[in-house]
Design a protein around this motif. Structure first.
Motif, PDB file in Angstrom:
ATOM      1  N   ARG A  96       0.794  -1.236   0.000  1.00 59.81           N
ATOM      2  CA  ARG A  96       0.000   0.000   0.000  1.00 59.81           C
ATOM      3  C   ARG A  96       0.826   1.287   0.000  1.00 59.81           C
ATOM      4  O   ARG A  96       0.490   2.211  -0.755  1.00 59.81           O
ATOM      5  CB  ARG A  96      -0.980  -0.012   1.179  1.00 59.81           C
ATOM      6  CG  ARG A  96      -1.950  -1.169   1.117  1.00 59.81           C
ATOM      7  CD  ARG A  96      -3.035  -1.114   2.166  1.00 59.81           C
ATOM      8  NE  ARG A  96      -2.601  -1.339   3.523  1.00 59.81           N
ATOM      9  CZ  ARG A  96      -2.268  -2.516   4.033  1.00 59.81           C
ATOM     10  NH1 ARG A  96      -2.262  -3.600   3.275  1.00 59.81           N
ATOM     11  NH2 ARG A  96      -1.922  -2.630   5.300  1.00 59.81           N
ATOM     12  N   PRO A  97       1.862   1.416   0.834  1.00 65.08           N
ATOM     13  CA  PRO A  97       2.577   2.698   0.876  1.00 65.08           C
ATOM     14  C   PRO A  97       3.085   3.173  -0.479  1.00 65.08           C
ATOM     15  O   PRO A  97       2.955   4.348  -0.830  1.00 65.08           O
ATOM     16  CB  PRO A  97       3.737   2.410   1.840  1.00 65.08           C
ATOM     17  CG  PRO A  97       3.218   1.330   2.730  1.00 65.08           C
ATOM     18  CD  PRO A  97       2.393   0.462   1.824  1.00 65.08           C
ATOM     19  N   ASP A  98       3.653   2.265  -1.256  1.00 71.84           N
ATOM     20  CA  ASP A  98       4.209   2.653  -2.557  1.00 71.84           C
ATOM     21  C   ASP A  98       3.141   2.744  -3.639  1.00 71.84           C
ATOM     22  O   ASP A  98       3.105   3.710  -4.412  1.00 71.84           O
ATOM     23  CB  ASP A  98       5.276   1.641  -2.991  1.00 71.84           C
ATOM     24  CG  ASP A  98       6.518   1.708  -2.121  1.00 71.84           C
ATOM     25  OD1 ASP A  98       6.808   2.794  -1.598  1.00 71.84           O
ATOM     26  OD2 ASP A  98       7.176   0.668  -1.957  1.00 71.84           O
ATOM     27  N   TYR A  99       2.272   1.766  -3.692  1.00 74.02           N
ATOM     28  CA  TYR A  99       1.375   1.672  -4.836  1.00 74.02           C
ATOM     29  C   TYR A  99       0.069   2.437  -4.674  1.00 74.02           C
ATOM     30  O   TYR A  99      -0.582   2.743  -5.679  1.00 74.02           O
ATOM     31  CB  TYR A  99       1.145   0.209  -5.192  1.00 74.02           C
ATOM     32  CG  TYR A  99       2.404  -0.419  -5.740  1.00 74.02           C
ATOM     33  CD1 TYR A  99       2.788  -0.214  -7.059  1.00 74.02           C
ATOM     34  CD2 TYR A  99       3.254  -1.159  -4.918  1.00 74.02           C
ATOM     35  CE1 TYR A  99       3.959  -0.742  -7.563  1.00 74.02           C
ATOM     36  CE2 TYR A  99       4.437  -1.702  -5.419  1.00 74.02           C
ATOM     37  CZ  TYR A  99       4.773  -1.486  -6.739  1.00 74.02           C
ATOM     38  OH  TYR A  99       5.945  -1.999  -7.234  1.00 74.02           O
ATOM     39  N   ASP A 100      -0.328   2.772  -3.463  1.00 70.29           N
ATOM     40  CA  ASP A 100      -1.456   3.693  -3.311  1.00 70.29           C
ATOM     41  C   ASP A 100      -1.067   5.063  -3.868  1.00 70.29           C
ATOM     42  O   ASP A 100      -1.868   5.736  -4.529  1.00 70.29           O
ATOM     43  CB  ASP A 100      -1.854   3.838  -1.837  1.00 70.29           C
ATOM     44  CG  ASP A 100      -2.748   2.704  -1.370  1.00 70.29           C
ATOM     45  OD1 ASP A 100      -3.061   1.816  -2.195  1.00 70.29           O
ATOM     46  OD2 ASP A 100      -3.141   2.697  -0.196  1.00 70.29           O
ATOM     47  N   GLN A 101       0.152   5.451  -3.599  1.00 74.22           N
ATOM     48  CA  GLN A 101       0.653   6.734  -4.102  1.00 74.22           C
ATOM     49  C   GLN A 101       0.726   6.719  -5.630  1.00 74.22           C
ATOM     50  O   GLN A 101       0.339   7.688  -6.291  1.00 74.22           O
ATOM     51  CB  GLN A 101       2.040   7.012  -3.512  1.00 74.22           C
ATOM     52  CG  GLN A 101       2.620   8.360  -3.881  1.00 74.22           C
ATOM     53  CD  GLN A 101       3.972   8.612  -3.205  1.00 74.22           C
ATOM     54  OE1 GLN A 101       4.454   7.792  -2.439  1.00 74.22           O
ATOM     55  NE2 GLN A 101       4.566   9.750  -3.501  1.00 74.22           N
ATOM     56  N   LEU A 102       1.196   5.611  -6.196  1.00 74.11           N
ATOM     57  CA  LEU A 102       1.265   5.492  -7.656  1.00 74.11           C
ATOM     58  C   LEU A 102      -0.136   5.496  -8.261  1.00 74.11           C
ATOM     59  O   LEU A 102      -0.372   6.131  -9.297  1.00 74.11           O
ATOM     60  CB  LEU A 102       2.006   4.213  -8.040  1.00 74.11           C
ATOM     61  CG  LEU A 102       2.079   3.902  -9.537  1.00 74.11           C
ATOM     62  CD1 LEU A 102       2.754   5.042 -10.304  1.00 74.11           C
ATOM     63  CD2 LEU A 102       2.810   2.583  -9.771  1.00 74.11           C
ATOM     64  N   LYS A 107       6.268  -2.004 -15.881  1.00 75.73           N
ATOM     65  CA  LYS A 107       5.064  -2.120 -16.697  1.00 75.73           C
ATOM     66  C   LYS A 107       3.790  -1.776 -15.918  1.00 75.73           C
ATOM     67  O   LYS A 107       2.678  -2.067 -16.375  1.00 75.73           O
ATOM     68  CB  LYS A 107       4.954  -3.538 -17.259  1.00 75.73           C
ATOM     69  CG  LYS A 107       6.062  -3.897 -18.246  1.00 75.73           C
ATOM     70  CD  LYS A 107       5.820  -5.258 -18.870  1.00 75.73           C
ATOM     71  CE  LYS A 107       6.889  -5.592 -19.892  1.00 75.73           C
ATOM     72  NZ  LYS A 107       6.898  -4.658 -21.034  1.00 75.73           N
ATOM     73  N   SER A 108       3.948  -1.165 -14.747  1.00 76.41           N
ATOM     74  CA  SER A 108       2.797  -0.902 -13.892  1.00 76.41           C
ATOM     75  C   SER A 108       1.735  -0.043 -14.577  1.00 76.41           C
ATOM     76  O   SER A 108       0.534  -0.342 -14.495  1.00 76.41           O
ATOM     77  CB  SER A 108       3.241  -0.224 -12.591  1.00 76.41           C
ATOM     78  OG  SER A 108       3.946  -1.127 -11.780  1.00 76.41           O
ATOM     79  N   GLN A 109       2.143   1.026 -15.249  1.00 75.18           N
ATOM     80  CA  GLN A 109       1.154   1.894 -15.892  1.00 75.18           C
ATOM     81  C   GLN A 109       0.454   1.178 -17.031  1.00 75.18           C
ATOM     82  O   GLN A 109      -0.780   1.266 -17.165  1.00 75.18           O
ATOM     83  CB  GLN A 109       1.816   3.170 -16.413  1.00 75.18           C
ATOM     84  CG  GLN A 109       0.817   4.122 -17.061  1.00 75.18           C
ATOM     85  CD  GLN A 109       1.351   5.542 -17.187  1.00 75.18           C
ATOM     86  OE1 GLN A 109       2.465   5.845 -16.785  1.00 75.18           O
ATOM     87  NE2 GLN A 109       0.543   6.435 -17.729  1.00 75.18           N
ATOM     88  N   GLU A 110       1.202   0.451 -17.830  1.00 75.51           N
ATOM     89  CA  GLU A 110       0.605  -0.303 -18.939  1.00 75.51           C
ATOM     90  C   GLU A 110      -0.397  -1.329 -18.411  1.00 75.51           C
ATOM     91  O   GLU A 110      -1.504  -1.469 -18.945  1.00 75.51           O
ATOM     92  CB  GLU A 110       1.709  -1.006 -19.723  1.00 75.51           C
ATOM     93  CG  GLU A 110       1.216  -1.893 -20.847  1.00 75.51           C
ATOM     94  CD  GLU A 110       2.340  -2.676 -21.502  1.00 75.51           C
ATOM     95  OE1 GLU A 110       2.030  -3.702 -22.149  1.00 75.51           O
ATOM     96  OE2 GLU A 110       3.518  -2.278 -21.355  1.00 75.51           O
TER      97      GLU A 110
END
Length: 279
Positions: free
Chosen positions: A130-136, A153-156
C-alpha cells in the motif's frame, strides 16, 4: 539450327479454370475457419466442464468441512485468491496437498516456518504494497505519465486492467473513481496466507482466525462494496505484481454476478461495524 522447345505453358487460364481455383481457395479458407471454430467451441466446452467440476468439488469440500456463517463471512475477504486457485472461499481446508502448498509458500513468499509466516502476515496487514502503490495509483488517476524505466510495466498493466474491467464486467469510470487504494490486494492475500499457514502447522487455528478477522475488519473500514474491493484487488495485481488481470476476471464475474456466491450472501461490512454505523 537447334531450336529449344519452350516447356512452359504461358497461355492464359481459361475462365473456368480461374473459377475452379477460386472455389478451391474458398474451400480451404472455409475448412480452416471451421476447424478454428470447432477448436474454440471445444475449448469453451472444456472450460465449462472444468468450471462445473471445480464447483462440484468445492461444494463437496464445504459439506465435509462446514463452518458457521460468521466465519464464512470472514473468509469472503480472501475470495479473489481462493477462486483463482480453484479453492472454496468458505472453508479453511484446501484441496491441494500439503507438500504442494508448502513448496508454494516457500517459493512465492519465503515462508517456511512459524516466524516467517507471522512476519509476512504482519507485513500484509500493517503495510503490504500500500505505501508505494497507493501513491502510484493516485498519481495515475491524476493523469501523470511514467516511463517504463521509472515504474516498469505498472502503468501499462493498470490501463489494460481498466479496459478489461469495462469490457468484460461492464465497470465504468465512476466505479474506478471510488477506489483510491490497492488495500484489497494485501488483505485478500493476508486471509489466504493465514489459511495456508494454519494448514501447514505454522500457526494455530485460533491465530489464523485472528489474522483473518484483522483483514476483514480493515476491509470493512475501507470499502463500501464488494465491487470496490474487487477493483482494488485488480488494480493491486496490475500495479504491484505487474500482472494481467484476465485470469481473475471470471472470478469477479462469479463473485459479483452469481446469486449464491459468497459475496452476494454477505455484506462487505462486518456486522459489528454495521451496528456501529447505525448507532
Amino acid at each position: 539450327m537447334f531450336v529449344r522447345k519452350n516447356t512452359f505453358n504461358c497461355a492464359p487460364k481459361k475462365h473456368g479454370e480461374e473459377r475452379d481455383d477460386l472455389n478451391t481457395f474458398l474451400y480451404i479458407i472455409g475448412a480452416i475457419a471451421t476447424i478454428v471454430i470447432l477448436l474454440i467451441v471445444g475449448l469453451i466446452s472444456a472450460s465449462k466442464r472444468t468450471e462445473k467440476q471445480n464447483k462440484k468439488t468445492r461444494l463437496a469440500m464445504e459439506m465435509a468441512n462446514p463452518l458457521p456463517k460468521e466465519k464464512q463471512h470472514l473468509l469472503a475477504y480472501g475470495a479473489n485468491l481462493s477462486l483463482y486457485r480453484s479453492e472454496s472461499p468458505q472453508i479453511l481446508a484446501v484441496k491441494v496437498d500439503k507438500e504442494t502448498l508448502r513448496e508454494g509458500l516457500s517459493s512465492a513468499w519465503d515462508v517456511r516456518n512459524r516466524e516467517e509466516a507471522i512476519q509476512v502476515l504482519e507485513w500484509l496487514l500493517i503495510e503490504g504494497h500500500r505505501p508505494d502503490y497507493d501513491q502510484l495509483l493516485m498519481a495515475l488517476k491524476a493523469g501523470q505519465f511514467f516511463t517504463e524505466e521509472e515504474i516498469g510495466k505498472s502503468q501499462e498493466c493498470y490501463e489494460s486492467a481498466q479496459v478489461a474491467l469495462m469490457k468484460k464486467l461492464s465497470f465504468t469510470k465512476s466505479d474506478f473513481d471510488r477506489v483510491n487504494t490497492i488495500a484489497a490486494w494485501d488483505l485478500d492475500r493476508a486471509v489466504n496466507i493465514a489459511r495456508w499457514s494454519y494448514i501447514l502447522g505454522y500457526i494455530s487455528e485460533e491465530e489464523a482466525w485472528g489474522y483473518i478477522e484483522r483483514a476483514a475488519d480493515a476491509a470493512s473500514n475501507v470499502f463500501q462494496s464488494w465491487k470496490d474491493y474487487f477493483i482494488s484487488f485488480a488494480f493491486g495485481r496490475a500495479l504491484a505484481y505487474e500482472g494481467d488481470i484476465y485470469d481473475i476476471l471470471w472470478n469477479g464475474k462469479e463473485l459479483l454476478g452469481e446469486k449464491d456466491s459468497v459475496w452476494n450472501e454477505f455484506n462487505i461490512k462486518q456486522p459489528k461495524l454495521e451496528a456501529n454505523n447505525l448507532a
